[in-house]
Design a protein around this motif. Structure first.
Motif, PDB file in Angstrom:
ATOM      1  N   UNK A  17       0.862  -1.183   0.000  1.00  3.70           N
ATOM      2  CA  UNK A  17       0.000   0.000   0.000  1.00  3.70           C
ATOM      3  C   UNK A  17       0.897   1.232   0.000  1.00  3.70           C
ATOM      4  N   UNK A  18       0.820   2.070  -1.044  1.00  2.00           N
ATOM      5  CA  UNK A  18       1.672   3.254  -1.091  1.00  2.00           C
ATOM      6  C   UNK A  18       1.247   4.306  -0.078  1.00  2.00           C
ATOM      7  N   UNK A  19       2.227   5.044   0.411  1.00  2.12           N
ATOM      8  CA  UNK A  19       1.990   6.120   1.374  1.00  2.12           C
ATOM      9  C   UNK A  19       2.869   7.304   1.011  1.00  2.12           C
ATOM     10  N   UNK A  20       2.306   8.497   1.097  1.00  2.00           N
ATOM     11  CA  UNK A  20       3.085   9.725   0.973  1.00  2.00           C
ATOM     12  C   UNK A  20       3.304  10.288   2.374  1.00  2.00           C
ATOM     13  N   UNK A  21       4.559  10.641   2.677  1.00  2.14           N
ATOM     14  CA  UNK A  21       4.911  11.211   3.980  1.00  2.14           C
ATOM     15  C   UNK A  21       5.503  12.597   3.739  1.00  2.14           C
ATOM     16  N   UNK A  22       4.867  13.610   4.312  1.00  4.73           N
ATOM     17  CA  UNK A  22       5.339  14.984   4.180  1.00  4.73           C
ATOM     18  C   UNK A  22       6.092  15.360   5.452  1.00  4.73           C
ATOM     19  N   UNK A  23       7.382  15.679   5.300  1.00  5.74           N
ATOM     20  CA  UNK A  23       8.202  16.141   6.421  1.00  5.74           C
ATOM     21  C   UNK A  23       8.071  17.666   6.534  1.00  5.74           C
ATOM     22  N   UNK A  24       8.003  18.143   7.778  1.00 10.53           N
ATOM     23  CA  UNK A  24       7.993  19.592   7.970  1.00 10.53           C
ATOM     24  C   UNK A  24       6.669  20.231   7.640  1.00 10.53           C
ATOM     25  N   UNK A  25       5.587  19.631   8.128  1.00 10.59           N
ATOM     26  CA  UNK A  25       4.261  20.149   7.844  1.00 10.59           C
ATOM     27  C   UNK A  25       3.807  21.261   8.767  1.00 10.59           C
ATOM     28  N   UNK A  26       4.708  21.770   9.617  1.00  9.73           N
ATOM     29  CA  UNK A  26       4.326  22.858  10.510  1.00  9.73           C
ATOM     30  C   UNK A  26       3.836  24.055   9.699  1.00  9.73           C
ATOM     31  N   UNK A  27       2.775  24.650  10.167  1.00 11.62           N
ATOM     32  CA  UNK A  27       2.234  25.816   9.488  1.00 11.62           C
ATOM     33  C   UNK A  27       1.158  25.487   8.482  1.00 11.62           C
ATOM     34  N   UNK A  28       1.044  24.222   8.088  1.00 14.31           N
ATOM     35  CA  UNK A  28      -0.035  23.845   7.185  1.00 14.31           C
ATOM     36  C   UNK A  28      -1.343  23.741   7.958  1.00 14.31           C
ATOM     37  N   UNK A  29      -2.391  24.258   7.391  1.00 18.77           N
ATOM     38  CA  UNK A  29      -3.716  24.084   7.965  1.00 18.77           C
ATOM     39  C   UNK A  29      -4.268  22.719   7.543  1.00 18.77           C
ATOM     40  N   UNK A  30      -5.288  22.256   8.268  1.00 16.18           N
ATOM     41  CA  UNK A  30      -5.910  20.979   7.918  1.00 16.18           C
ATOM     42  C   UNK A  30      -6.412  20.988   6.481  1.00 16.18           C
ATOM     43  N   UNK A  31      -6.944  22.120   6.035  1.00 13.00           N
ATOM     44  CA  UNK A  31      -7.442  22.211   4.660  1.00 13.00           C
ATOM     45  C   UNK A  31      -6.314  22.028   3.647  1.00 13.00           C
ATOM     46  N   UNK A  32      -5.117  22.535   3.964  1.00  7.60           N
ATOM     47  CA  UNK A  32      -3.966  22.342   3.079  1.00  7.60           C
ATOM     48  C   UNK A  32      -3.588  20.869   3.017  1.00  7.60           C
TER      49      UNK A  32
END
Length: 281
Positions: A17-32
């Motif tokens: 099962x593929x997964x995308x992992x975003x490092x450094x998501x501080x500052x992103x809103x839930x909508x982003x």
């Protein structure tokens, strides 16, 4: 921000099962985060953040196309793998502690795999007649092949049909559409041929109400393992297969320790690491 692509629970290259992992998501809103998740198109995308609990090594927010999840299994293992690969060092030797919507989850490295400790079920027990009938309809199975229908919620609100055989699981023809936040699944025993002992399929409704099949599902396997071990239908350890109807070939290793703890393990591999993501979105 950086983006990693990870394959989780695969029996071979690019079969999990593929997964995308975003490092450094501080500052992103839930909508982003939701926008990114929907654009990437995977069943889940995770966002690595600094922990707020002093006992945690990192915090993660887990999104799927219809919203945010408090817990999910393949994102837990994939995120732990990405965190370790980026140089993360756990505070407690041998155990990674993840902070997510349900609290703290332990993750271990063992025998070339990663394993998470199954969180307790939030709801269990038999489906009532109305839930059972609706789950049978959504999954598209023959009522005569249903052994039992149970709640197995551990973040996602899984409703699971225990089927008489893996053939009955694989023959299911799920409905095209379902209400938002639908999480239904099938479980059936496989022939004793030296391979996996159980076959699973999992279905969830996306943001448009389309009923989609998930390739390999850690949260479902964690919930099902508690049902199987508690009912004496499995003892010690077993392997579950999932994903054949999606083109995947997932193997999930489920184990119960002598203290009763249940661990869900699988292989995790990096497909791509360190892709830069610009801001803003």
């Amino acid at each position: 921000m950086q983006l990693d692509l990870v394959d989780v629970f695969a029996a071979g290259p690019l079969t999990g099962n593929p997964l995308a992992v975003v490092h450094g998501g501080e500052g992103l809103e839930a909508a982003d985060m939701l926008r990114i998740t929907r654009w990437l198109g995977f069943s889940e995308t995770t966002f690595l953040l600094p922990p707020t609990d002093p006992g945690a090594d990192y915090r993660v927010r887990i999104f799927y196309p219809a919203g945010e999840l408090p817990f999910a299994g393949h994102p837990t293992l994939g995120t732990a793998h990405a965190w370790l690969s980026a140089g993360g060092v756990p505070k407690q030797a041998g155990t990674i502690v993840q902070e997510c919507g349900i609290g703290l989850v332990d993750v271990r490295q063992e025998s070339g795999m990663l394993a998470f400790r199954a969180p307790p079920l939030l709801r269990s027990g038999a489906l009532d007649p109305a839930d059972l009938a609706e789950t049978i309809r959504l999954c598209g199975v023959n009522e005569r092949d249903v052994v039992a229908g149970v709640h197995a919620a551990n973040g996602p609100g899984w409703k699971v049909l225990h089927m008489a055989s893996d053939d009955a699981v694989l023959a299911a023809e799920p409905a095209a559409r379902a209400p938002l936040h639908t999480d239904v699944a099938l479980l059936g025993p496989r022939a004793a041929d030296g391979g996996p002992q159980w076959e699973l399929r999992a279905f969830f409704a996306d943001a448009s109400g389309r009923l989609c099949e998930d390739p390999v599902t850690g949260s479902l396997n964690a919930a099902v393992a508690q049902y199987l071990f508690a009912g004496g239908l499995a003892n010690g350890a077993y392997v579950a297969a999932q994903g054949r109807m999606t083109g995947a070939d997932g193997y999930v290793h489920c184990r119960q320790d002598t203290d009763g703890a249940i661990w869900i393990a699988g292989k995790v591999a990096t497909v791509s690491a360190g892709g830069a993501m610009p801001r803003p979105f």
